[in-house]
Design a protein around this motif. Sequence first.
Motif, PDB file in Angstrom:
ATOM      1  N   LEU A  32      -4.595  -6.144  -7.120  1.00 37.32           N
ATOM      2  CA  LEU A  32      -4.873  -5.349  -5.913  1.00 37.32           C
ATOM      3  C   LEU A  32      -4.240  -3.964  -5.943  1.00 37.32           C
ATOM      4  N   GLY A  33      -3.072  -3.847  -6.571  1.00 38.37           N
ATOM      5  CA  GLY A  33      -2.330  -2.589  -6.484  1.00 38.37           C
ATOM      6  C   GLY A  33      -1.619  -2.439  -5.152  1.00 38.37           C
ATOM      7  N   SER A  34      -1.470  -3.544  -4.401  1.00 39.45           N
ATOM      8  CA  SER A  34      -0.860  -3.478  -3.073  1.00 39.45           C
ATOM      9  C   SER A  34       0.655  -3.517  -3.170  1.00 39.45           C
ATOM     10  N   LEU A  35       1.298  -3.046  -2.101  1.00 36.26           N
ATOM     11  CA  LEU A  35       2.758  -2.959  -2.045  1.00 36.26           C
ATOM     12  C   LEU A  35       3.242  -3.667  -0.797  1.00 36.26           C
ATOM     13  N   MET A  36       4.008  -4.728  -0.952  1.00 39.74           N
ATOM     14  CA  MET A  36       4.535  -5.430   0.210  1.00 39.74           C
ATOM     15  C   MET A  36       5.601  -4.554   0.874  1.00 39.74           C
ATOM     16  N   PRO A  37       5.482  -4.311   2.207  1.00 36.66           N
ATOM     17  CA  PRO A  37       6.489  -3.467   2.871  1.00 36.66           C
ATOM     18  C   PRO A  37       7.871  -4.127   2.806  1.00 36.66           C
ATOM     19  N   GLU A  38       8.883  -3.276   2.897  1.00 36.62           N
ATOM     20  CA  GLU A  38      10.250  -3.755   2.738  1.00 36.62           C
ATOM     21  C   GLU A  38      10.606  -4.836   3.762  1.00 36.62           C
ATOM     22  N   ALA A  39      10.228  -4.596   5.027  1.00 35.84           N
ATOM     23  CA  ALA A  39      10.568  -5.570   6.067  1.00 35.84           C
ATOM     24  C   ALA A  39       9.914  -6.920   5.775  1.00 35.84           C
ATOM     25  N   LYS A  40       8.716  -6.874   5.207  1.00 34.29           N
ATOM     26  CA  LYS A  40       8.024  -8.132   4.908  1.00 34.29           C
ATOM     27  C   LYS A  40       8.701  -8.851   3.742  1.00 34.29           C
ATOM     28  N   LYS A  41       9.204  -8.065   2.789  1.00 34.78           N
ATOM     29  CA  LYS A  41       9.934  -8.691   1.687  1.00 34.78           C
ATOM     30  C   LYS A  41      11.147  -9.444   2.233  1.00 34.78           C
ATOM     31  N   ARG A  42      11.824  -8.793   3.203  1.00 35.40           N
ATOM     32  CA  ARG A  42      12.989  -9.417   3.804  1.00 35.40           C
ATOM     33  C   ARG A  42      12.584 -10.729   4.490  1.00 35.40           C
ATOM     34  N   ASP A  43      11.483 -10.679   5.232  1.00 36.30           N
ATOM     35  CA  ASP A  43      11.010 -11.889   5.911  1.00 36.30           C
ATOM     36  C   ASP A  43      10.623 -12.975   4.906  1.00 36.30           C
ATOM     37  N   LEU A  44       9.986 -12.546   3.821  1.00 33.42           N
ATOM     38  CA  LEU A  44       9.591 -13.503   2.777  1.00 33.42           C
ATOM     39  C   LEU A  44      10.811 -14.229   2.232  1.00 33.42           C
ATOM     40  N   VAL A  45      11.837 -13.460   1.897  1.00 29.07           N
ATOM     41  CA  VAL A  45      13.041 -14.068   1.330  1.00 29.07           C
ATOM     42  C   VAL A  45      13.689 -15.014   2.333  1.00 29.07           C
ATOM     43  N   GLY A  82     -22.646  -0.819  -0.335  1.00 28.38           N
ATOM     44  CA  GLY A  82     -22.365  -2.255  -0.397  1.00 28.38           C
ATOM     45  C   GLY A  82     -21.158  -2.534  -1.256  1.00 28.38           C
ATOM     46  N   THR A  83     -20.769  -1.538  -2.071  1.00 31.80           N
ATOM     47  CA  THR A  83     -19.530  -1.664  -2.848  1.00 31.80           C
ATOM     48  C   THR A  83     -18.357  -1.414  -1.919  1.00 31.80           C
ATOM     49  N   ARG A  84     -17.253  -2.073  -2.188  1.00 32.07           N
ATOM     50  CA  ARG A  84     -16.007  -1.822  -1.471  1.00 32.07           C
ATOM     51  C   ARG A  84     -14.920  -1.567  -2.511  1.00 32.07           C
ATOM     52  N   VAL A  85     -14.001  -0.662  -2.188  1.00 34.98           N
ATOM     53  CA  VAL A  85     -12.990  -0.319  -3.201  1.00 34.98           C
ATOM     54  C   VAL A  85     -11.655  -0.036  -2.522  1.00 34.98           C
ATOM     55  N   LEU A  86     -10.585  -0.473  -3.177  1.00 29.66           N
ATOM     56  CA  LEU A  86      -9.245  -0.350  -2.606  1.00 29.66           C
ATOM     57  C   LEU A  86      -8.464   0.736  -3.342  1.00 29.66           C
ATOM     58  N   HIS A  87      -7.918   1.683  -2.565  1.00 30.65           N
ATOM     59  CA  HIS A  87      -7.060   2.705  -3.190  1.00 30.65           C
ATOM     60  C   HIS A  87      -5.695   2.080  -3.437  1.00 30.65           C
ATOM     61  N   PRO A  88      -5.283   1.964  -4.700  1.00 26.69           N
ATOM     62  CA  PRO A  88      -4.032   1.242  -4.980  1.00 26.69           C
ATOM     63  C   PRO A  88      -2.812   2.058  -4.581  1.00 26.69           C
ATOM     64  N   ALA A  89      -1.766   1.364  -4.175  1.00 27.51           N
ATOM     65  CA  ALA A  89      -0.535   2.023  -3.753  1.00 27.51           C
ATOM     66  C   ALA A  89       0.328   2.431  -4.944  1.00 27.51           C
ATOM     67  N   GLY A  90      -0.007   1.938  -6.129  1.00 24.98           N
ATOM     68  CA  GLY A  90       0.755   2.261  -7.335  1.00 24.98           C
ATOM     69  C   GLY A  90       0.143   1.518  -8.510  1.00 24.98           C
ATOM     70  N   GLY A  91       0.787   1.613  -9.680  1.00 22.64           N
ATOM     71  CA  GLY A  91       0.261   0.917 -10.855  1.00 22.64           C
ATOM     72  C   GLY A  91      -0.948   1.617 -11.432  1.00 22.64           C
TER      73      GLY A  91
END
Lengths: 471, 471
Positions: B246-259, B382-391
């Motif tokens: 995906l190239g997605s980036l989990m936000p910092e607060a969510k990382k904290r919640d995940l842990v 009909g195509t969909r495309v995601l702008h990656p946050a990095g990578g």
Amino acid sequence: MEQQIAAGVLRPGDRLPSVRQACASRDLSPSTVFKAYYLLESRGLVRAASRSGYFVAARPGGARLPEPQASTPQSGSQPVKIDDLIYACLGSTRARDVIPFGSAFPSPTLFPLDRLRRALVSSTRRLDPWSMAEDLPPGNLPLKREIAKRYLRQGLQVPVEEIVLTHGAMEALTLCLHAVARPGDAVVVESPTFYMALQALQRLGMHAIEVPTDIHEGIDLARLADVIERHRPKACWLMTNFQNPLGSLMPEAKKRDLVELLARHDMPLIEDDVYAELYAGNVAPLPAKAFDRRGLVLHCSSFSKCLAPGYRVGWAAPGRLTREVERLKLMTTLSGSIPVQAALAEYLQEGGYDRHLRGLRASLQAQRDSLFDAVNRLFPDGTRVLHPAGGYFVWVELPAGVDAMALHSAAMTERISLAPGPMFSARGAFRHHIRLTCGQPWDDSREHAMRTLARLVNEAPRVQPSAAASI
Amino acid sequence: MEQQIAAGVLRPGDRLPSVRQACASRDLSPSTVFKAYYLLESRGLVRAASRSGYFVAARPGGARLPEPQASTPQSGSQPVKIDDLIYACLGSTRARDVIPFGSAFPSPTLFPLDRLRRALVSSTRRLDPWSMAEDLPPGNLPLKREIAKRYLRQGLQVPVEEIVLTHGAMEALTLCLHAVARPGDAVVVESPTFYMALQALQRLGMHAIEVPTDIHEGIDLARLADVIERHRPKACWLMTNFQNPLGSLMPEAKKRDLVELLARHDMPLIEDDVYAELYAGNVAPLPAKAFDRRGLVLHCSSFSKCLAPGYRVGWAAPGRLTREVERLKLMTTLSGSIPVQAALAEYLQEGGYDRHLRGLRASLQAQRDSLFDAVNRLFPDGTRVLHPAGGYFVWVELPAGVDAMALHSAAMTERISLAPGPMFSARGAFRHHIRLTCGQPWDDSREHAMRTLARLVNEAPRVQPSAAASI
């Protein structure tokens, strides 16, 4: 010189004066010295090492101590739980001030590190950047070609496409094991067997069947046939050349019989052949793979023991399971390290590997003789010791009741490492055996360490052998 | 310039003329040009890349095509059988004349191969021969120190003793997986997930639970909590920074919640963090490990994606499972390759790594924008495309009914590779998704290849979406 050898002034593994030195010091003609050395050689007192001169020979037949007894485990498969023991023993041997009789590696000073470095420099200079990405999975093609050429020189037709480059032989062996068996399956090993085989079985949740193994000729084929009939193991994992820890060499005819036996049962053989180049004499032993017509032998080797320790470049030639092993490789570590693969390819292409190997073999032969001789001279009666056919390990059976684990601990306090026998068995057998490594040139510190070890053996309390101590 | 951007003459990822060029060609003062560029930047039309100049920015918000839909797999664990598909797709992308939109690696020309080679030369010259044997198992200590220092700069206290050097991140990840789960156990993955995670699960006989994953912010924590309650998986394997594909980036607060969520269940997290250095903007994202107080996060990374592809040097920082992972490493491949480890240590000690990374990030940002823009310009409605946050991956959802596997085959006949969506799911989902790699600087051949791909999508037969095609 014969007197000096008899008196122990010149000892097995010692180098005789060069012909030139002998001429000068005794005012003799070269032909007279040559004649004398030939005579000593014909009497079995010395041996010539190509381009390295003459060395005092060990005389296994005339040695003071008898040979170890062969192991006779009752057949039966069992789960492996040996990890803690091995890890503890290996971890203790690493400090530089320890005399490394327990090491698995010969001295790095025996290897052509400068020439390897030059090959690394020049190969990386010529390395196409794209190969960094493209050589991933298949690995460096020129290196695979060089390996295939070396097989060919022994008469083995191993296509380049069958060679899967790995991170040392250890990865090759574990990938092959993974390709032939599943958790809960049983795999045949020798007795004693290389501890890393036991670790690999434990890691993959497989069971080991230890089969009686002749100290000179390897696994007992009649017992193996019996085990196959009764326990239906999924594969064998054997070292046919200079087995670790015995140093034994399976004769060629027996290798042929082994392959035939396995072929009748359609059973794969994982052949760990990392010591093949470290033979005595002039002829390289063939691997069992040489007799394989059905693609059942998964042959594994590396450059770690004969050329480039620390580079971690090995390979498998997995016969009909090649694609499977290749895929497992991709799924596990993706690929090898391209710069070191390219460096080894360049080194091999340049030539000089065989010259290096001749020198290495001569050094190891002398070191084997020296260590074997030292055990014979210094260890107490009741010790048994095996003169290895190649490699750099010497297998010692201590006097009955001497506990190898306790000896290991006592030796470590004296800064001497050794490999205690129980590392080499899933059954906890070989409790009064040790493996000693003769990977370093013999010197006073080694002589001194052997005297210390002998003293520790002498002083060791003799415990009543328990059932578990049986071999 | 604004007009040229609006007209598509200057496209996202294109570099603006340098200030000096602009002054010369238009007879303006530098301050006027600077002012104009600042104005363009403030309007979001261009972006400055440190020391690399100005580039036309992609405008994800203003893009023609919408974003892909998030996946919503029904929770449930299942065995993984994806190997054949992945192997076939990977094998097809290797020839040099193929435009590598399916590659997992960026162009080797983006890496400082010359400086690495010099480090290899000088480090091997200084390498103590004994380190060849002694650095086995623990690995090169100076390299571990450099890695620990980089953690420290991000505020993470990772002791040198926690770092286990491996053959690339892939080995680190599989060893960590082996340390936390057994055959038959279930492990949580994202949806879509990196195919090598699925392969590792398959190889070790484990089951995958795919959990719904937001295309911008990563795995859905509410669904994850639910899955943990209902299925009791043994661990999670997630990519929190610039997830592949995906190239997605989990936000910092969510990382904290995940842990925190995982800590409540005492559940280990295998954090695959190989793309962290390839961020956009100026601040490196923290890994989830930064919030771990209980040693539950097994953090894995490598130098393969940001410095030295082909060297195969990675590591794990496995928290409280460090000793376990270290032992598995020893039992699997014994140790890493000493010369390449020493070379990377020397390169990092010399400094210059951060300068290289700045340049690499600027290149990748431009390449991401170029590829994203090309999909927007060229692909059908009909195509969909995601702008990656990095990578360097761009995730594309093809028009409903276009079969990604068939597109992959058609593209290969045109010498263009791509990664079809089903590689990224144990359920065979993402049947009309593809992952495109923007690892190479944009050029005419890539523009042409994208036109070809767009044509193939247009011409592709639209099959009725089946149940299996659901995401």
